[in-house]
Design a protein around this motif. Structure first.
Motif, PDB file in Angstrom:
ATOM      1  N   SER A  95       0.853  -1.181   0.000  1.00 23.34           N
ATOM      2  CA  SER A  95       0.000   0.000   0.000  1.00 23.34           C
ATOM      3  C   SER A  95       0.894   1.239   0.000  1.00 23.34           C
ATOM      4  O   SER A  95       2.071   1.177   0.380  1.00 23.34           O
ATOM      5  N   ALA A  96       0.331   2.375  -0.423  1.00 22.27           N
ATOM      6  CA  ALA A  96       1.102   3.625  -0.504  1.00 22.27           C
ATOM      7  C   ALA A  96       1.571   4.063   0.878  1.00 22.27           C
ATOM      8  O   ALA A  96       2.716   4.521   1.044  1.00 22.27           O
ATOM      9  N   SER A  97       0.725   3.892   1.899  1.00 25.45           N
ATOM     10  CA  SER A  97       1.100   4.307   3.261  1.00 25.45           C
ATOM     11  C   SER A  97       2.229   3.441   3.808  1.00 25.45           C
ATOM     12  O   SER A  97       3.117   3.927   4.523  1.00 25.45           O
ATOM     13  N   ALA A  98       2.231   2.141   3.472  1.00 30.68           N
ATOM     14  CA  ALA A  98       3.294   1.240   3.940  1.00 30.68           C
ATOM     15  C   ALA A  98       4.630   1.642   3.330  1.00 30.68           C
ATOM     16  O   ALA A  98       5.652   1.704   4.022  1.00 30.68           O
ATOM     17  N   LYS A  99       4.633   1.935   2.038  1.00 32.52           N
ATOM     18  CA  LYS A  99       5.873   2.336   1.361  1.00 32.52           C
ATOM     19  C   LYS A  99       6.390   3.650   1.936  1.00 32.52           C
ATOM     20  O   LYS A  99       7.598   3.803   2.191  1.00 32.52           O
ATOM     21  N   GLU A 100       5.488   4.586   2.169  1.00 34.39           N
ATOM     22  CA  GLU A 100       5.866   5.886   2.716  1.00 34.39           C
ATOM     23  C   GLU A 100       6.503   5.755   4.096  1.00 34.39           C
ATOM     24  O   GLU A 100       7.541   6.360   4.374  1.00 34.39           O
ATOM     25  N   LYS A 101       5.910   4.927   4.970  1.00 35.56           N
ATOM     26  CA  LYS A 101       6.426   4.753   6.330  1.00 35.56           C
ATOM     27  C   LYS A 101       7.775   4.052   6.335  1.00 35.56           C
ATOM     28  O   LYS A 101       8.653   4.387   7.133  1.00 35.56           O
ATOM     29  N   ILE A 102       7.976   3.072   5.466  1.00 36.11           N
ATOM     30  CA  ILE A 102       9.249   2.341   5.414  1.00 36.11           C
ATOM     31  C   ILE A 102      10.347   3.250   4.881  1.00 36.11           C
ATOM     32  O   ILE A 102      11.473   3.253   5.403  1.00 36.11           O
ATOM     33  N   GLU A 103      10.055   4.021   3.842  1.00 32.44           N
ATOM     34  CA  GLU A 103      11.056   4.930   3.297  1.00 32.44           C
ATOM     35  C   GLU A 103      11.389   6.052   4.278  1.00 32.44           C
ATOM     36  O   GLU A 103      12.516   6.540   4.326  1.00 32.44           O
ATOM     37  N   LYS A 104      10.419   6.466   5.082  1.00 34.44           N
ATOM     38  CA  LYS A 104      10.629   7.486   6.106  1.00 34.44           C
ATOM     39  C   LYS A 104      11.587   6.977   7.191  1.00 34.44           C
ATOM     40  O   LYS A 104      12.376   7.740   7.746  1.00 34.44           O
ATOM     41  N   ALA A 105      11.524   5.647   7.479  1.00 33.48           N
ATOM     42  CA  ALA A 105      12.402   5.034   8.481  1.00 33.48           C
ATOM     43  C   ALA A 105      13.773   4.683   7.904  1.00 33.48           C
ATOM     44  O   ALA A 105      14.631   4.175   8.626  1.00 33.48           O
ATOM     45  N   GLY A 106      13.978   4.921   6.599  1.00 36.01           N
ATOM     46  CA  GLY A 106      15.284   4.651   5.996  1.00 36.01           C
ATOM     47  C   GLY A 106      15.382   3.312   5.277  1.00 36.01           C
ATOM     48  O   GLY A 106      16.474   2.874   4.932  1.00 36.01           O
ATOM     49  N   GLY A 107      14.280   2.659   5.033  1.00 35.86           N
ATOM     50  CA  GLY A 107      14.289   1.368   4.344  1.00 35.86           C
ATOM     51  C   GLY A 107      13.735   1.494   2.941  1.00 35.86           C
ATOM     52  O   GLY A 107      13.523   2.585   2.428  1.00 35.86           O
ATOM     53  N   LYS A 108      13.505   0.338   2.305  1.00 36.07           N
ATOM     54  CA  LYS A 108      12.889   0.359   0.976  1.00 36.07           C
ATOM     55  C   LYS A 108      12.087  -0.915   0.741  1.00 36.07           C
ATOM     56  O   LYS A 108      12.303  -1.941   1.413  1.00 36.07           O
ATOM     57  N   VAL A 109      11.158  -0.824  -0.224  1.00 32.16           N
ATOM     58  CA  VAL A 109      10.285  -1.948  -0.563  1.00 32.16           C
ATOM     59  C   VAL A 109      10.681  -2.441  -1.947  1.00 32.16           C
ATOM     60  O   VAL A 109      10.783  -1.666  -2.892  1.00 32.16           O
ATOM     61  N   ILE A 110      10.919  -3.744  -2.069  1.00 31.97           N
ATOM     62  CA  ILE A 110      11.304  -4.352  -3.344  1.00 31.97           C
ATOM     63  C   ILE A 110      10.161  -5.253  -3.805  1.00 31.97           C
ATOM     64  O   ILE A 110       9.635  -6.059  -3.024  1.00 31.97           O
ATOM     65  N   ILE A 111       9.778  -5.106  -5.086  1.00 29.04           N
ATOM     66  CA  ILE A 111       8.741  -5.976  -5.666  1.00 29.04           C
ATOM     67  C   ILE A 111       9.405  -7.282  -6.103  1.00 29.04           C
ATOM     68  O   ILE A 111      10.401  -7.273  -6.831  1.00 29.04           O
ATOM     69  N   ARG A 112       8.840  -8.388  -5.667  1.00 33.47           N
ATOM     70  CA  ARG A 112       9.376  -9.706  -6.014  1.00 33.47           C
ATOM     71  C   ARG A 112       9.090 -10.015  -7.473  1.00 33.47           C
ATOM     72  O   ARG A 112       7.990  -9.759  -7.973  1.00 33.47           O
ATOM     73  N   GLU A 113      10.075 -10.582  -8.155  1.00 31.00           N
ATOM     74  CA  GLU A 113       9.911 -10.930  -9.563  1.00 31.00           C
ATOM     75  C   GLU A 113       9.059 -12.193  -9.673  1.00 31.00           C
ATOM     76  O   GLU A 113       9.261 -13.163  -8.941  1.00 31.00           O
ATOM     77  N   LYS A 114       8.133 -12.164 -10.635  1.00 28.34           N
ATOM     78  CA  LYS A 114       7.279 -13.324 -10.862  1.00 28.34           C
ATOM     79  C   LYS A 114       7.990 -14.318 -11.756  1.00 28.34           C
ATOM     80  O   LYS A 114       8.601 -13.927 -12.749  1.00 28.34           O
ATOM     81  N   LYS A 115       7.900 -15.591 -11.400  1.00 26.67           N
ATOM     82  CA  LYS A 115       8.493 -16.631 -12.216  1.00 26.67           C
ATOM     83  C   LYS A 115       7.584 -16.923 -13.397  1.00 26.67           C
ATOM     84  O   LYS A 115       6.386 -17.119 -13.245  1.00 26.67           O
TER      85      LYS A 115
END
Length: 177
Positions: free
Chosen positions: A151-171
């Motif tokens: 979700s947009a809020s989850a990505k925003e909170k993680i990036e605010k804490a200094g992390g990042k979200v990676i999308i898993r590649e589909k096989k």
């Protein structure tokens, strides 16, 4: 003593044997006559104890073995056709496994977080199935998490804490020829 138990369960009234009220007899409750009967053996012929027609009457459509389908109401519009249909089932729907930020914090996860780690911490049931990161809760440490959706809020909170979200590649599944 076993003979006393058998004799006591004979019936009520005049047939009921008189017993003393000592502690040995208080737990023995007599079974009334006719309380225990064997189930009806429908369609078993004269040997069933129900006579030759086995409670189905004589002749007629309902007396036959496999003459009427389930739900048949004598030509009246059956219940399963009277009731309206509702909605449909989408065969292309994807059922995500939700993971909230608060559950990541409670599990004490930080650094690199993969689906295998989420499975080991019992936050998801299957690491193969699709995972969605949701923004309920707060994150204090920097997390790099690999998921299928977020979700947009989850990505925003993680990036605010200094992390990042990676999308898993589909096989990609290979087509068999």
């Amino acid at each position: 003593m076993a003979q006393d138990r058998i004799e006591q369960g004979r019936g009520f009234g005049a047939k009921r044997p008189k017993k003393s009220t000592s502690l040995g007899n208080k737990n023995l409750v007599p079974v009334p006559e006719g309380a225990k009967t064997s189930p009806k053996r429908v369609g078993q012929g004269p040997g069933s104890g129900m006579g030759k027609t086995s409670t189905r009457g004589s002749k007629g459509q309902r007396a036959r073995a496999a003459s009427m389908r389930r739900g048949f109401e004598g030509g009246q519009l059956p219940l399963h056709r009277r009731l309206p249909k509702r909605g449909f089932t989408n065969i292309f729907s994807v059922e995500f496994q939700p993971v909230n930020l608060i559950s990541l914090t409670k599990a004490g996860l930080s650094g690199e977080v993969t689906p295998a780690i989420l499975k080991a911490k019992s936050l998801i049931k299957s690491e193969v199935g699709p995972i969605k990161l949701l923004g309920t809760g707060e994150v204090t440490s920097a997390i790099t998490i690999t998921v299928d959706a977020f979700s947009a809020s989850a990505k925003e909170k993680i990036e605010k804490a200094g992390g990042k979200v990676i999308i898993r590649e589909k096989k990609k599944e290979e087509k068999k020829n």
